[in-house]
Design a protein around this motif. Structure first.
Motif, PDB file in Angstrom:
ATOM      1  N   ASP A   1       6.962  15.643  -6.306  1.00  0.00           N
ATOM      2  CA  ASP A   1       7.770  15.158  -7.427  1.00  0.00           C
ATOM      3  C   ASP A   1       8.061  13.691  -7.133  1.00  0.00           C
ATOM      4  O   ASP A   1       9.005  13.371  -6.425  1.00  0.00           O
ATOM      5  CB  ASP A   1       9.057  15.980  -7.512  1.00  0.00           C
ATOM      6  CG  ASP A   1       9.957  15.510  -8.650  1.00  0.00           C
ATOM      7  OD1 ASP A   1       9.469  14.738  -9.497  1.00  0.00           O
ATOM      8  OD2 ASP A   1      11.142  15.899  -8.667  1.00  0.00           O
ATOM      9  N   GLY A   2       7.214  12.815  -7.647  1.00  0.00           N
ATOM     10  CA  GLY A   2       7.293  11.405  -7.244  1.00  0.00           C
ATOM     11  C   GLY A   2       6.906  11.308  -5.785  1.00  0.00           C
ATOM     12  O   GLY A   2       5.853  11.801  -5.388  1.00  0.00           O
ATOM     13  N   ALA A   3       7.797  10.711  -4.969  1.00  0.00           N
ATOM     14  CA  ALA A   3       7.508  10.609  -3.533  1.00  0.00           C
ATOM     15  C   ALA A   3       8.206  11.716  -2.750  1.00  0.00           C
ATOM     16  O   ALA A   3       8.284  11.657  -1.537  1.00  0.00           O
ATOM     17  CB  ALA A   3       7.942   9.248  -3.025  1.00  0.00           C
TER      18      ALA A   3
ATOM     19  N   LEU B   1       0.840  -1.208   0.000  1.00  0.00           N
ATOM     20  CA  LEU B   1       0.000   0.000   0.000  1.00  0.00           C
ATOM     21  C   LEU B   1       0.873   1.256   0.000  1.00  0.00           C
ATOM     22  O   LEU B   1       0.674   2.186  -0.789  1.00  0.00           O
ATOM     23  CB  LEU B   1      -0.871  -0.034   1.267  1.00  0.00           C
ATOM     24  CG  LEU B   1      -2.025   0.920   1.374  1.00  0.00           C
ATOM     25  CD1 LEU B   1      -3.182   0.430   0.513  1.00  0.00           C
ATOM     26  CD2 LEU B   1      -2.501   1.007   2.829  1.00  0.00           C
ATOM     27  N   TRP B   2       1.837   1.275   0.906  1.00  0.00           N
ATOM     28  CA  TRP B   2       2.735   2.425   1.066  1.00  0.00           C
ATOM     29  C   TRP B   2       3.513   2.684  -0.227  1.00  0.00           C
ATOM     30  O   TRP B   2       3.652   3.812  -0.676  1.00  0.00           O
ATOM     31  CB  TRP B   2       3.681   2.110   2.227  1.00  0.00           C
ATOM     32  CG  TRP B   2       4.796   3.069   2.471  1.00  0.00           C
ATOM     33  CD1 TRP B   2       4.703   4.299   3.029  1.00  0.00           C
ATOM     34  CD2 TRP B   2       6.184   2.849   2.206  1.00  0.00           C
ATOM     35  NE1 TRP B   2       5.962   4.862   3.126  1.00  0.00           N
ATOM     36  CE2 TRP B   2       6.881   3.995   2.625  1.00  0.00           C
ATOM     37  CE3 TRP B   2       6.904   1.785   1.654  1.00  0.00           C
ATOM     38  CZ2 TRP B   2       8.259   4.116   2.510  1.00  0.00           C
ATOM     39  CZ3 TRP B   2       8.270   1.903   1.542  1.00  0.00           C
ATOM     40  CH2 TRP B   2       8.939   3.058   1.967  1.00  0.00           C
ATOM     41  N   TRP B   3       3.997   1.605  -0.833  1.00  0.00           N
ATOM     42  CA  TRP B   3       4.811   1.721  -2.044  1.00  0.00           C
ATOM     43  C   TRP B   3       3.961   2.161  -3.234  1.00  0.00           C
ATOM     44  O   TRP B   3       4.315   3.086  -3.956  1.00  0.00           O
ATOM     45  CB  TRP B   3       5.474   0.365  -2.322  1.00  0.00           C
ATOM     46  CG  TRP B   3       6.443   0.397  -3.452  1.00  0.00           C
ATOM     47  CD1 TRP B   3       6.247  -0.059  -4.717  1.00  0.00           C
ATOM     48  CD2 TRP B   3       7.768   0.930  -3.421  1.00  0.00           C
ATOM     49  NE1 TRP B   3       7.358   0.156  -5.479  1.00  0.00           N
ATOM     50  CE2 TRP B   3       8.312   0.757  -4.707  1.00  0.00           C
ATOM     51  CE3 TRP B   3       8.535   1.530  -2.427  1.00  0.00           C
ATOM     52  CZ2 TRP B   3       9.592   1.165  -5.014  1.00  0.00           C
ATOM     53  CZ3 TRP B   3       9.818   1.941  -2.754  1.00  0.00           C
ATOM     54  CH2 TRP B   3      10.333   1.754  -4.025  1.00  0.00           C
ATOM     55  N   ALA B   4       2.819   1.489  -3.407  1.00  0.00           N
ATOM     56  CA  ALA B   4       1.987   1.742  -4.593  1.00  0.00           C
ATOM     57  C   ALA B   4       1.364   3.137  -4.557  1.00  0.00           C
ATOM     58  O   ALA B   4       1.201   3.771  -5.601  1.00  0.00           O
ATOM     59  CB  ALA B   4       0.897   0.676  -4.693  1.00  0.00           C
ATOM     60  N   LEU B   5       1.006   3.595  -3.363  1.00  0.00           N
ATOM     61  CA  LEU B   5       0.288   4.873  -3.276  1.00  0.00           C
ATOM     62  C   LEU B   5       1.196   6.050  -2.944  1.00  0.00           C
ATOM     63  O   LEU B   5       0.703   7.149  -2.671  1.00  0.00           O
ATOM     64  CB  LEU B   5      -0.825   4.776  -2.221  1.00  0.00           C
ATOM     65  CG  LEU B   5      -1.930   3.749  -2.480  1.00  0.00           C
ATOM     66  CD1 LEU B   5      -2.966   3.782  -1.372  1.00  0.00           C
ATOM     67  CD2 LEU B   5      -2.606   4.005  -3.829  1.00  0.00           C
ATOM     68  N   SER B   6       2.514   5.833  -2.959  1.00  0.00           N
ATOM     69  CA  SER B   6       3.418   6.899  -2.513  1.00  0.00           C
ATOM     70  C   SER B   6       3.270   8.180  -3.348  1.00  0.00           C
ATOM     71  O   SER B   6       3.228   9.282  -2.782  1.00  0.00           O
ATOM     72  CB  SER B   6       4.870   6.418  -2.505  1.00  0.00           C
ATOM     73  OG  SER B   6       5.246   6.008  -3.782  1.00  0.00           O
ATOM     74  N   SER B   7       3.139   8.049  -4.675  1.00  0.00           N
ATOM     75  CA  SER B   7       3.042   9.258  -5.513  1.00  0.00           C
ATOM     76  C   SER B   7       1.714   9.991  -5.339  1.00  0.00           C
ATOM     77  O   SER B   7       1.704  11.205  -5.074  1.00  0.00           O
ATOM     78  CB  SER B   7       3.269   8.906  -6.985  1.00  0.00           C
ATOM     79  OG  SER B   7       4.609   8.562  -7.150  1.00  0.00           O
TER      80      SER B   7
ATOM     81  N   LEU C   1      11.877  14.281   1.663  1.00  0.00           N
ATOM     82  CA  LEU C   1      11.535  12.896   1.315  1.00  0.00           C
ATOM     83  C   LEU C   1      10.337  12.442   2.142  1.00  0.00           C
ATOM     84  O   LEU C   1      10.426  12.356   3.370  1.00  0.00           O
ATOM     85  CB  LEU C   1      12.728  11.979   1.588  1.00  0.00           C
ATOM     86  CG  LEU C   1      13.769  11.862   0.489  1.00  0.00           C
ATOM     87  CD1 LEU C   1      14.926  11.006   0.965  1.00  0.00           C
ATOM     88  CD2 LEU C   1      13.174  11.285  -0.786  1.00  0.00           C
ATOM     89  N   LEU C   2       9.240  12.158   1.459  1.00  0.00           N
ATOM     90  CA  LEU C   2       8.027  11.805   2.197  1.00  0.00           C
ATOM     91  C   LEU C   2       8.015  10.356   2.677  1.00  0.00           C
ATOM     92  O   LEU C   2       7.341  10.032   3.648  1.00  0.00           O
ATOM     93  CB  LEU C   2       6.799  12.054   1.329  1.00  0.00           C
ATOM     94  CG  LEU C   2       6.421  13.514   1.118  1.00  0.00           C
ATOM     95  CD1 LEU C   2       5.206  13.616   0.222  1.00  0.00           C
ATOM     96  CD2 LEU C   2       6.147  14.201   2.443  1.00  0.00           C
ATOM     97  N   MET C   3       8.755   9.498   1.980  1.00  0.00           N
ATOM     98  CA  MET C   3       8.718   8.066   2.332  1.00  0.00           C
ATOM     99  C   MET C   3       9.146   7.856   3.787  1.00  0.00           C
ATOM    100  O   MET C   3       8.616   6.990   4.468  1.00  0.00           O
ATOM    101  CB  MET C   3       9.632   7.258   1.400  1.00  0.00           C
ATOM    102  CG  MET C   3       9.325   7.383  -0.067  1.00  0.00           C
ATOM    103  SD  MET C   3       7.794   6.606  -0.557  1.00  0.00           S
ATOM    104  CE  MET C   3       8.352   5.010  -1.119  1.00  0.00           C
ATOM    105  N   ASP C   4      10.124   8.670   4.247  1.00  0.00           N
ATOM    106  CA  ASP C   4      10.584   8.545   5.640  1.00  0.00           C
ATOM    107  C   ASP C   4       9.477   8.919   6.624  1.00  0.00           C
ATOM    108  O   ASP C   4       9.394   8.373   7.712  1.00  0.00           O
ATOM    109  CB  ASP C   4      11.770   9.493   5.910  1.00  0.00           C
ATOM    110  CG  ASP C   4      12.982   9.143   5.079  1.00  0.00           C
ATOM    111  OD1 ASP C   4      12.897   8.173   4.315  1.00  0.00           O
ATOM    112  OD2 ASP C   4      14.002   9.841   5.199  1.00  0.00           O
ATOM    113  N   LEU C   5       8.649   9.880   6.221  1.00  0.00           N
ATOM    114  CA  LEU C   5       7.616  10.384   7.140  1.00  0.00           C
ATOM    115  C   LEU C   5       6.389   9.483   7.179  1.00  0.00           C
ATOM    116  O   LEU C   5       5.621   9.521   8.148  1.00  0.00           O
ATOM    117  CB  LEU C   5       7.174  11.798   6.723  1.00  0.00           C
ATOM    118  CG  LEU C   5       8.238  12.879   6.568  1.00  0.00           C
ATOM    119  CD1 LEU C   5       7.597  14.219   6.262  1.00  0.00           C
ATOM    120  CD2 LEU C   5       9.084  12.997   7.820  1.00  0.00           C
TER     121      LEU C   5
END
Lengths: 161, 185
Positions: B56-58, B22-28, B77-81
């Motif tokens: 801009d991407g994630a 879920l996290w990976w697919a919906l990151s953008s 970087l949003l992935m960290d948050l």
């Protein structure tokens, strides 16, 4: 009530480790020990890995172990949960001590494996660093807390909120 | 304490993978949503409103109307948050009945609350970038108290708050706590 105590505990413990003196005199030296431990663990499987301060090095890769990677954050989360939970002081102290050792041992495996990934599979290093290992260490901490609460305070677990 | 931990481990592993996917697919798309909501809230508090956040991407690119045109734009970087959603889904997956209505409702409420936490985390992180990482501009526009406050807030979230919030929300919305609250009433 549990959540309020837990959040208060997290903030309080964070305030302690965020102090410059605590960071410089306790957290950084502890991180250096963790770094040496992780380098030592990896040295069992491959040669040419050493630690200098908080940096693990080989001829191909270097990894700086910073706050957030030394396992202290997981221990704080765990300690905040254990101290927020209704139990005796003795069982809390046993829980925090045993759990801290378990988390740090897991963190050594995490750092060694991340270093190995950085050396050999750099492209997936960030992915494992951010998504996989961080989550696993925190989930391990939460699992230890739940097991501890079952063992030492089964009745209050069902009643606390 | 359950005698056999393997079913819980299997459910936890499935929840971990589901949360991860879920996290990976919906990151953008999630980055676009976070950018839009956080920008709106930040501009509401600004006089004049100058912040512009673009996904801009994630990653989130931070811009202000008063930045010099030639200067590089900081990024976040949003992935960290947002990686704490993986922890939340894993915790809900180990429930006795993971697909029960109550557990799913708890997961949805927890996820919605976590999205609010993410918006707050983005705002605090953007403010900490403004306060600490823009050299002379930061010192001109933020005093020492504000610099410490925003910096500590962003650091707290990145080190402890990110996962502490997921655990706290699980604790609040897990089915047994909802049942206990109903019983208490």
């Amino acid at each position: 009530m549990f959540v309020a105590k837990f959040c208060g505990g997290m903030l309080g413990l964070y305030a302690v480790i965020a102090l410059n003196q605590v960071n410089d005199r306790v957290v950084v030296p502890f991180t250096e020990v963790v770094t040496r431990g992780a380098a030592g663990l990896l040295s069992i499987f491959e040669s040419g890995v050493w630690a200098a301060g908080t940096v693990m090095r080989s001829s191909q890769f270097a990894l700086d172990v910073r706050n957030g990677c030394n396992g202290v954050e997981a221990v704080i989360l765990l300690a905040a949960a254990i101290f927020a939970f209704p139990a005796t002081l003795r069982s809390r102290l046993i829980g925090v001590s045993a759990a801290s050792v378990a988390i740090q041992l897991l963190n050594l495996v995490r750092l060694s494996s991340l270093f190995w990934l950085g050396e050999h599979y750099r492209r997936i290093f960030d992915f494992f660093h951010v998504a996989v290992w961080q989550s696993l260490v925190i989930l391990a901490a939460i699992s230890i807390f739940i097991l501890w609460s079952w063992k030492f305070a089964e009745k209050p677990l069902a009643e606390s909120r | 304490m359950p005698k056999n931990l393997w079913p819980s481990l299997a459910k936890g592993a499935a929840g971990f993978l589901a949360g991860f996917a879920l996290w990976w697919a919906l990151s953008s798309p999630y980055a676009r949503l976070l950018a839009s909501v956080s920008e709106t809230l930040m501009r509401l508090a600004e006089r004049p409103p100058v912040t512009r956040l673009a996904a801009d991407g994630a990653e989130l690119v931070i811009d202000r109307d008063d930045f010099p045109r030639a200067s590089p734009r900081p990024g976040l970087l949003l992935m960290d948050l947002t990686a704490n959603i993986i922890v939340l889904t894993t915790l809900f997956a180990v429930a006795r009945h993971p697909l029960s209505d109550r557990n799913i409702a708890g997961l949805l409420l927890g996820s919605l609350s976590l999205a609010v936490v993410h918006v707050i985390a983005v705002i605090v992180n953007v403010q900490s970038i403004y306060a600490l990482r823009l050299g002379a501009w930061s010192e001109r526009n933020y005093g020492p108290v504000a610099r410490n406050l925003w910096g500590a807030g962003a650091h707290f979230y990145s080190v402890i708050g990110v996962f502490g919030s997921a655990f706290a929300l699980w604790w609040l919305f897990r089915p047994s706590s909802v049942e206990n609250a109903a019983r208490a009433r």
